[in-house]
Design a protein around this motif. Structure first.
Motif, short mmCIF file in Angstrom:
data_model
loop_
_atom_site.label_atom_id
_atom_site.label_comp_id
_atom_site.label_asym_id
_atom_site.label_seq_id
_atom_site.Cartn_x
_atom_site.Cartn_y
_atom_site.Cartn_z
N ALA A 53 -27.06 128.71 49.68
CA ALA A 53 -26.10 128.05 48.41
C ALA A 53 -25.54 128.97 47.10
O ALA A 53 -24.81 130.17 46.99
CB ALA A 53 -26.10 126.82 47.56
N ILE A 54 -26.72 129.79 46.59
CA ILE A 54 -26.53 130.26 45.48
C ILE A 54 -25.92 132.21 46.14
O ILE A 54 -25.88 132.48 45.99
CB ILE A 54 -28.36 130.21 44.58
N ARG A 56 -24.25 132.32 49.03
CA ARG A 56 -22.87 132.67 49.05
C ARG A 56 -21.88 132.73 48.14
O ARG A 56 -21.40 133.94 47.93
CB ARG A 56 -22.87 131.45 50.20
N GLU A 57 -22.68 131.82 46.78
CA GLU A 57 -22.11 132.20 45.49
C GLU A 57 -21.90 133.55 45.48
O GLU A 57 -20.01 134.23 44.52
CB GLU A 57 -22.20 131.49 44.68
N LYS A 59 -21.95 136.21 46.52
CA LYS A 59 -21.39 136.99 48.02
C LYS A 59 -22.29 138.04 47.55
O LYS A 59 -21.70 139.47 48.46
CB LYS A 59 -19.76 137.24 47.32
N ILE A 113 -20.44 133.83 37.04
CA ILE A 113 -20.91 133.38 38.13
C ILE A 113 -22.55 133.01 39.10
O ILE A 113 -22.37 132.58 39.80
CB ILE A 113 -20.93 135.04 39.34
N GLU A 116 -22.41 129.41 38.19
CA GLU A 116 -21.34 128.35 39.59
C GLU A 116 -22.23 128.52 40.43
O GLU A 116 -22.69 127.79 41.10
CB GLU A 116 -20.56 128.82 39.95
N ALA A 117 -23.56 129.13 40.54
CA ALA A 117 -24.04 129.94 41.28
C ALA A 117 -25.24 128.68 41.84
O ALA A 117 -25.88 128.13 42.88
CB ALA A 117 -24.79 131.25 41.74
N LEU A 120 -24.13 125.08 41.91
CA LEU A 120 -24.29 124.79 43.64
C LEU A 120 -25.82 124.81 45.04
O LEU A 120 -25.85 123.89 45.31
CB LEU A 120 -23.17 125.80 44.65
#
Length: 137
Positions: A53-54, A56-57, A59, A113, A116-117, A120
Protein backbone atom coordinates in the motif's frame (compact mmCIF):
# COMPACT_ATOMS: atom_id res chain seq x y z
CA UNK A 1 6.18 -12.64 2.65
CA UNK A 2 8.82 -12.26 5.33
CA UNK A 3 9.88 -15.27 7.41
CA UNK A 4 13.15 -16.50 8.92
CA UNK A 5 15.33 -18.84 6.82
CA UNK A 6 15.90 -21.12 9.80
CA UNK A 7 15.21 -21.07 13.52
CA UNK A 8 16.61 -22.94 16.50
CA UNK A 9 13.16 -24.21 17.52
CA UNK A 10 10.08 -24.87 15.37
CA UNK A 11 7.51 -23.69 17.96
CA UNK A 12 7.57 -20.96 20.62
CA UNK A 13 5.59 -20.06 23.72
CA UNK A 14 3.02 -17.31 23.33
CA UNK A 15 4.57 -14.88 25.81
CA UNK A 16 3.31 -11.40 26.67
CA UNK A 17 4.17 -7.97 25.29
CA UNK A 18 4.98 -5.86 28.37
CA UNK A 19 6.34 -2.32 28.60
CA UNK A 20 7.51 0.05 25.91
CA UNK A 21 10.08 -0.44 23.15
CA UNK A 22 13.70 -0.12 24.31
CA UNK A 23 15.16 0.24 20.81
CA UNK A 24 13.91 1.23 17.38
CA UNK A 25 12.08 4.30 18.69
CA UNK A 26 13.83 6.93 16.55
CA UNK A 27 13.91 7.58 12.81
CA UNK A 28 17.25 6.20 11.58
CA UNK A 29 16.87 6.03 7.81
CA UNK A 30 14.00 8.09 6.40
CA UNK A 31 12.42 11.50 6.91
CA UNK A 32 8.97 10.13 7.88
CA UNK A 33 7.86 7.08 9.84
CA UNK A 34 4.99 5.05 11.25
CA UNK A 35 5.16 4.48 15.02
CA UNK A 36 3.18 1.86 16.98
CA UNK A 37 1.05 3.05 19.91
CA UNK A 38 -0.16 -0.31 21.28
CA UNK A 39 1.48 -3.62 22.24
CA UNK A 40 0.38 -6.00 19.50
CA UNK A 41 1.37 -8.97 17.35
CA UNK A 42 1.70 -8.01 13.68
CA UNK A 43 1.81 -10.93 11.26
CA UNK A 44 3.81 -11.23 8.04
CA UNK A 45 0.72 -10.80 5.83
CA UNK A 46 -0.08 -7.44 7.43
CA UNK A 47 3.50 -6.22 6.99
CA UNK A 48 3.49 -7.21 3.30
CA UNK A 49 0.06 -5.62 2.70
CA UNK A 50 1.19 -2.38 4.36
CA UNK A 51 4.43 -2.35 2.33
CA UNK A 52 2.46 -2.77 -0.93
CA UNK A 53 0.00 0.00 0.00
CA UNK A 54 2.84 2.40 0.87
CA UNK A 55 4.89 1.74 -2.28
CA UNK A 56 1.80 1.97 -4.52
CA UNK A 57 0.84 5.36 -3.09
CA UNK A 58 4.43 6.63 -3.51
CA UNK A 59 4.30 5.59 -7.21
CA UNK A 60 7.77 3.99 -6.94
CA UNK A 61 9.39 7.27 -5.91
CA UNK A 62 11.51 7.50 -2.78
CA UNK A 63 12.47 4.56 -0.60
CA UNK A 64 10.77 2.41 2.06
CA UNK A 65 12.45 0.74 5.06
CA UNK A 66 10.69 -2.00 7.03
CA UNK A 67 11.98 -1.84 10.60
CA UNK A 68 10.18 -4.93 11.96
CA UNK A 69 10.65 -8.61 11.10
CA UNK A 70 8.25 -11.52 11.81
CA UNK A 71 10.38 -13.99 13.78
CA UNK A 72 7.76 -15.56 16.10
CA UNK A 73 6.06 -18.75 14.84
CA UNK A 74 2.37 -18.79 15.82
CA UNK A 75 0.82 -22.24 16.00
CA UNK A 76 -2.84 -23.20 16.14
CA UNK A 77 -4.86 -26.39 16.17
CA UNK A 78 -7.57 -27.01 13.56
CA UNK A 79 -11.17 -26.17 14.45
CA UNK A 80 -13.30 -28.80 16.26
CA UNK A 81 -10.28 -30.79 17.48
CA UNK A 82 -10.32 -32.19 21.01
CA UNK A 83 -7.96 -30.98 23.73
CA UNK A 84 -4.59 -32.65 24.19
CA UNK A 85 -2.50 -34.51 21.60
CA UNK A 86 0.23 -31.85 21.63
CA UNK A 87 0.64 -28.37 20.27
CA UNK A 88 -0.67 -27.37 16.83
CA UNK A 89 1.42 -26.88 13.70
CA UNK A 90 3.03 -23.48 13.00
CA UNK A 91 0.38 -21.44 11.19
CA UNK A 92 2.04 -18.09 10.42
CA UNK A 93 4.93 -15.79 11.41
CA UNK A 94 4.43 -12.71 13.56
CA UNK A 95 6.38 -9.87 15.12
CA UNK A 96 5.85 -8.63 18.67
CA UNK A 97 5.55 -4.84 18.47
CA UNK A 98 5.80 -2.69 21.60
CA UNK A 99 4.51 0.89 21.93
CA UNK A 100 6.98 3.42 20.55
CA UNK A 101 8.45 1.11 17.92
CA UNK A 102 9.05 2.60 14.44
CA UNK A 103 7.64 0.07 11.97
CA UNK A 104 8.08 1.76 8.59
CA UNK A 105 10.24 4.64 7.37
CA UNK A 106 10.08 6.45 4.03
CA UNK A 107 12.17 9.13 2.34
CA UNK A 108 12.44 10.90 -1.00
CA UNK A 109 8.81 12.10 -1.21
CA UNK A 110 6.91 15.20 -0.08
CA UNK A 111 5.20 15.32 3.31
CA UNK A 112 1.68 15.12 1.79
CA UNK A 113 2.51 11.95 -0.17
CA UNK A 114 4.31 10.46 2.86
CA UNK A 115 1.37 11.18 5.16
CA UNK A 116 -1.13 9.61 2.75
CA UNK A 117 1.09 6.59 2.01
CA UNK A 118 1.62 5.83 5.70
CA UNK A 119 -2.10 6.35 6.40
CA UNK A 120 -2.95 3.71 3.78
CA UNK A 121 -0.24 1.41 5.17
CA UNK A 122 -1.52 1.86 8.73
CA UNK A 123 -5.00 0.77 7.61
CA UNK A 124 -3.56 -2.67 6.82
CA UNK A 125 -2.04 -3.12 10.31
CA UNK A 126 -3.80 -4.41 13.43
CA UNK A 127 -2.03 -1.90 15.69
CA UNK A 128 -2.83 1.80 16.33
CA UNK A 129 -0.13 4.00 14.82
CA UNK A 130 1.06 7.59 14.56
CA UNK A 131 2.79 9.49 11.74
CA UNK A 132 6.20 10.78 12.89
CA UNK A 133 8.58 13.18 11.20
CA UNK A 134 12.26 13.99 11.59
CA UNK A 135 12.84 17.35 13.29
CA UNK A 136 14.46 19.79 10.83
CA UNK A 137 17.86 20.84 12.09
Amino acid sequence: MLSPKKTKFRKQFKGRIHGVAKGGTDLNFGQYGLKALDPERVNAREIEAARRAITREMKRMGRVWIRIFPDVPVSSKPTEVRMGKGKGAPEFWACRVKPGRIMFEIDGVSEEIAREALRLGAAKLSVRTRFVQRIAE
